[in-house]
Write a protein that holds these residues in place. Structure first.
Motif, PDB file in Angstrom:
ATOM      1  N   VAL A 193       4.067   4.947   2.135  1.00 17.19           N
ATOM      2  CA  VAL A 193       5.209   4.721   3.026  1.00 17.19           C
ATOM      3  C   VAL A 193       6.160   5.922   2.954  1.00 17.19           C
ATOM      4  O   VAL A 193       6.772   6.301   3.955  1.00 17.19           O
ATOM      5  CB  VAL A 193       5.938   3.413   2.657  1.00 17.19           C
ATOM      6  N   THR A 212       4.796   1.128  11.640  1.00 21.62           N
ATOM      7  CA  THR A 212       6.139   0.811  12.114  1.00 21.62           C
ATOM      8  C   THR A 212       6.058   0.447  13.590  1.00 21.62           C
ATOM      9  O   THR A 212       5.289   1.046  14.351  1.00 21.62           O
ATOM     10  CB  THR A 212       7.101   1.995  11.911  1.00 21.62           C
ATOM     11  N   VAL A 242       8.868  -2.270   9.652  1.00 20.95           N
ATOM     12  CA  VAL A 242       7.709  -1.838   8.871  1.00 20.95           C
ATOM     13  C   VAL A 242       6.842  -3.066   8.623  1.00 20.95           C
ATOM     14  O   VAL A 242       7.340  -4.113   8.198  1.00 20.95           O
ATOM     15  CB  VAL A 242       8.135  -1.217   7.532  1.00 20.95           C
TER      16      VAL A 242
END
Length: 332
Positions: A219, A270, A157
């Protein structure tokens, strides 16, 4: 506004507007005409309301217009696309100063032009509350847009852009102050890294989102859509020294701004493990398998409820309190 009239205001906003090559027909007809060489268009819309998303005593019309444009442009970038056009609706009380509305138009034009997009049309109408609706269109740079649902266990990430600065600015303004300028201006006009979205797409980003409501919340959207868990690193998310100074002066926790503050419109993506991150991207966490052992390929079609299990942690620990902004959520 009532003295100037609808069409003279529209003319003032679109006068001299520069258009990119993708604009076949710009403002002045019933609809615009755009060229789409790739055959694919991404589209998004944001609505900003006076007193909710901005305040006219906190920012100039131009700053409000720039802020409105950037909110939608960041969504296009988060799909790995280049912006091509903006369509704007402005609803305003009749007694709104003409300078405020034309200033909003200048701000919209400035950010559209900076992003390589055209302000190709829109609408203007009366309303009890000043409201701005911005529809942004864009073209993916890769064969497919980057979705929220592509993260896989083992992915890295990463973030590009600032976190916590706009939230700090909002805190300062809410207390009646107008400085430090660095954080106040970050709230008035964010600085999303628009060009980084297409770059990330070409570099192989598997999922991406812009941080509009708060890092943990946004997220979490990737984790939900991908059927995974995500663990963030507190060390990688250490607040900038300037944020620590402002937080100390206000008696606040700068880490809370970084983790749950929105409106900076940083990009989070990502990338496959071992992949080289593009310039400007910093690793902040890791994608893990879902707690119940599901892999993304076997995840249910329905989006899981966050209440059924923690999807995002920081150093393995769940965050207490609100993860970000929710217009209709309960305070937390």
């Amino acid at each position: 506004m009532s003295d100037a009239g609808e069409f003279s205001v529209i003319d003032a906003i679109v006068a001299g507007a520069a258009q990119p090559a993708t604009t076949v027909l710009g403002p002045g007809d019933d609809a615009a005409v755009l060229a789409v060489p790739s055959g694919r268009t991404v589209a998004t819309v944001d609505v900003l309301v006076d007193g909710v998303h901005f305040r006219t005593d906190w920012a100039t019309g131009e700053q409000i217009g720039r802020r409105a444009a950037l909110a939608s442009l960041a969504d296009v970038a988060a799909m790995g696309a280049r912006p091509t056009a903006l369509l704007v609706g402005v609803c305003a009380p009749a007694d709104t100063p003409i300078e405020l509305v034309t200033g909003i138009g200048r701000g919209l034009q400035a950010e559209a032009q900076a992003a390589g997009a055209g302000l190709v049309g829109g609408d203007l109408t009366s309303s009890p509350v000043l409201t701005i609706s911005v529809t942004a269109l864009g073209e993916p740079v890769d064969a497919e847009p980057v979705l929220r649902s592509g993260a896989r266990p083992g992915d890295v990430v990463a973030v590009c852009g600032r976190l916590g600065w706009a939230a700090a600015g909002l805190d300062v303004l809410s207390r009646g102050f107008r400085s430090p300028a660095a954080v106040v201006n970050a709230y008035r006009v964010p600085e999303p890294p628009l060009a980084a979205g297409p770059v990330a797409a070409v570099a192989g980003a598997t999922a991406m989102i812009d941080v509009s409501d708060g890092l943990l919340a946004d997220v979490g959207h990737i984790a939900d859509a991908s059927g995974v868990r995500i663990d963030l690193s507190a060390t990688a998310l250490t607040p900038a020294p300037r944020l620590l100074e402002v937080a100390s002066a206000l008696g606040r926790n700068a880490s809370t701004w970084v983790l749950t503050g929105g409106d900076d419109h940083a990009l989070v993506a990502t990338f496959p493990a071992g992949a080289a991150l593009p310039d400007g991207w910093q690793p902040i966490g890791t994608v893990l398998e879902d707690a119940d052992g599901q892999t993304p390929d076997s995840a249910p079609d329905t989006v899981p409820d966050l209440a059924s299990g923690v999807r995002v942690t920081v150093d393995g620990q769940s965050h207490t309190g609100a993860a970000g902004w929710d217009h209709f959520g309960r305070p937390g």
